[in-house]
Design a protein around this motif. Structure first.
Motif, short mmCIF file in Angstrom:
data_model
loop_
_atom_site.label_atom_id
_atom_site.label_comp_id
_atom_site.label_asym_id
_atom_site.label_seq_id
_atom_site.Cartn_x
_atom_site.Cartn_y
_atom_site.Cartn_z
N ARG A 1 -4.06 1.24 -1.58
CA ARG A 1 -2.71 1.53 -2.08
C ARG A 1 -2.01 2.55 -1.18
NH1 ARG A 1 -1.95 -0.51 -7.30
NH2 ARG A 1 -3.87 -1.03 -8.39
N ALA A 2 -2.74 3.58 -0.76
CA ALA A 2 -2.16 4.61 0.10
C ALA A 2 -1.74 4.03 1.45
CB ALA A 2 -3.15 5.75 0.31
N ARG A 3 -2.59 3.20 2.03
CA ARG A 3 -2.25 2.57 3.32
C ARG A 3 -1.01 1.68 3.17
NH1 ARG A 3 -7.72 0.34 6.27
NH2 ARG A 3 -9.01 2.19 6.02
N MET A 4 -0.97 0.94 2.08
CA MET A 4 0.14 0.02 1.87
C MET A 4 1.43 0.81 1.62
SD MET A 4 0.68 -3.22 1.97
CE MET A 4 -0.90 -3.95 1.73
N ARG A 5 1.36 1.88 0.86
CA ARG A 5 2.53 2.71 0.58
C ARG A 5 3.06 3.33 1.88
NH1 ARG A 5 0.70 4.74 -3.78
NH2 ARG A 5 -0.61 6.29 -2.77
N GLY B 1 4.82 -0.94 1.79
CA GLY B 1 4.49 -2.05 0.90
C GLY B 1 3.89 -1.54 -0.39
N SER B 2 3.40 -2.47 -1.20
CA SER B 2 2.79 -2.13 -2.49
C SER B 2 1.63 -3.06 -2.78
CB SER B 2 3.81 -2.26 -3.61
OG SER B 2 4.86 -1.36 -3.43
N THR C 1 -0.70 -8.01 -2.38
CA THR C 1 -0.11 -6.99 -1.52
C THR C 1 1.19 -7.58 -1.01
OG1 THR C 1 -1.29 -7.77 0.45
CG2 THR C 1 -2.34 -6.04 -0.82
N TYR C 2 2.24 -6.79 -1.04
CA TYR C 2 3.55 -7.31 -0.68
C TYR C 2 4.42 -6.22 -0.07
CZ TYR C 2 4.67 -5.13 -5.15
OH TYR C 2 4.79 -4.24 -6.17
N SER C 3 5.42 -6.65 0.69
CA SER C 3 6.38 -5.72 1.29
C SER C 3 7.67 -6.46 1.60
CB SER C 3 5.80 -5.10 2.56
OG SER C 3 5.58 -6.10 3.53
N LYS D 1 -0.17 -6.85 7.90
CA LYS D 1 -0.85 -5.94 8.83
C LYS D 1 -1.86 -5.06 8.10
CE LYS D 1 2.48 -5.21 12.57
NZ LYS D 1 1.67 -5.43 13.74
N VAL D 2 -1.41 -4.45 7.01
CA VAL D 2 -2.28 -3.54 6.26
C VAL D 2 -3.44 -4.31 5.63
CG1 VAL D 2 -2.41 -1.94 4.32
CG2 VAL D 2 -0.45 -1.87 5.86
#
Length: 171
Positions: free
Chosen positions: A40-44, A48-49, A81-83, A91-92
């Motif tokens: 979650r931290a990497r995506m944020r 992204g989320s 996972t989405y952005s 990528k993440v």
């Protein structure tokens, strides 16, 4: 979860599917809470989320959406996972899957285009929006810096020649 909560969840998921540039579906069975928080931290950080939702509710939310093809991947313990950026989530997710074998990418969607595992990896290799903007700005700025260098070069050459002549006269 009562009916009102389910309806709210379906509505939220529908908004996610409508507004996301890319959606990646993965299995997360066996991930610890700390590992999920890391994802979650990497995506944020990438913009992204991450969302864990009941597959049945996600399938209902996907009905009629551009990324409806993702429904086939919604089996078992899945995470979305989405952005908005068309490549950030891919990528993440790809990088996280390389670091953690319990996180297995199943596929995804980029707009109306369905992506298999190789498709998600291909999208992950594409430059992000920020990288593209930086390269375009570099291309635009390069000619100006070349012109400035060409204009300034004769003056610096003359200065070094005069300095050399002065040194020889002093000796």
């Amino acid at each position: 979860m009562d009916r009102a909560q389910k309806e709210k969840m379906v509505e939220e998921l529908g908004q996610i599917f409508d507004s996301s540039g890319v959606v990646v579906v993965a299995h997360y069975e066996g991930l610890t809470v700390a590992e999920m928080q890391d994802l979650r931290a990497r995506m944020r950080e990438a913009g992204g989320s991450v969302r864990v939702a009941k597959n049945k509710l996600a399938k209902i939310a996907l009905d009629g959406k551009p990324c409806e093809s993702v429904a086939e991947f919604l089996t078992g313990m899945t995470v979305l996972t989405y952005s908005e950026d068309p490549v950030a989530a891919a990528k993440v997710a790809d990088a996280y899957a390389k670091d953690n074998e319990k996180f297995v990418i199943l596929g995804g969607a980029m707009g109306e285009n369905a992506l298999d595992v190789d498709g998600v990896k291909a999208v992950a290799k594409m430059p992000s929006r920020e990288e593209l903007i930086a390269s375009i700005a570099g291309c635009i700025g390069a000619p100006a810096s070349n012109i400035a260098g060409a204009i300034g070069a004769p003056a610096s050459n003359i200065a070094s020649i005069l300095s050399t002549i002065e040194d020889k006269a002093a000796a």
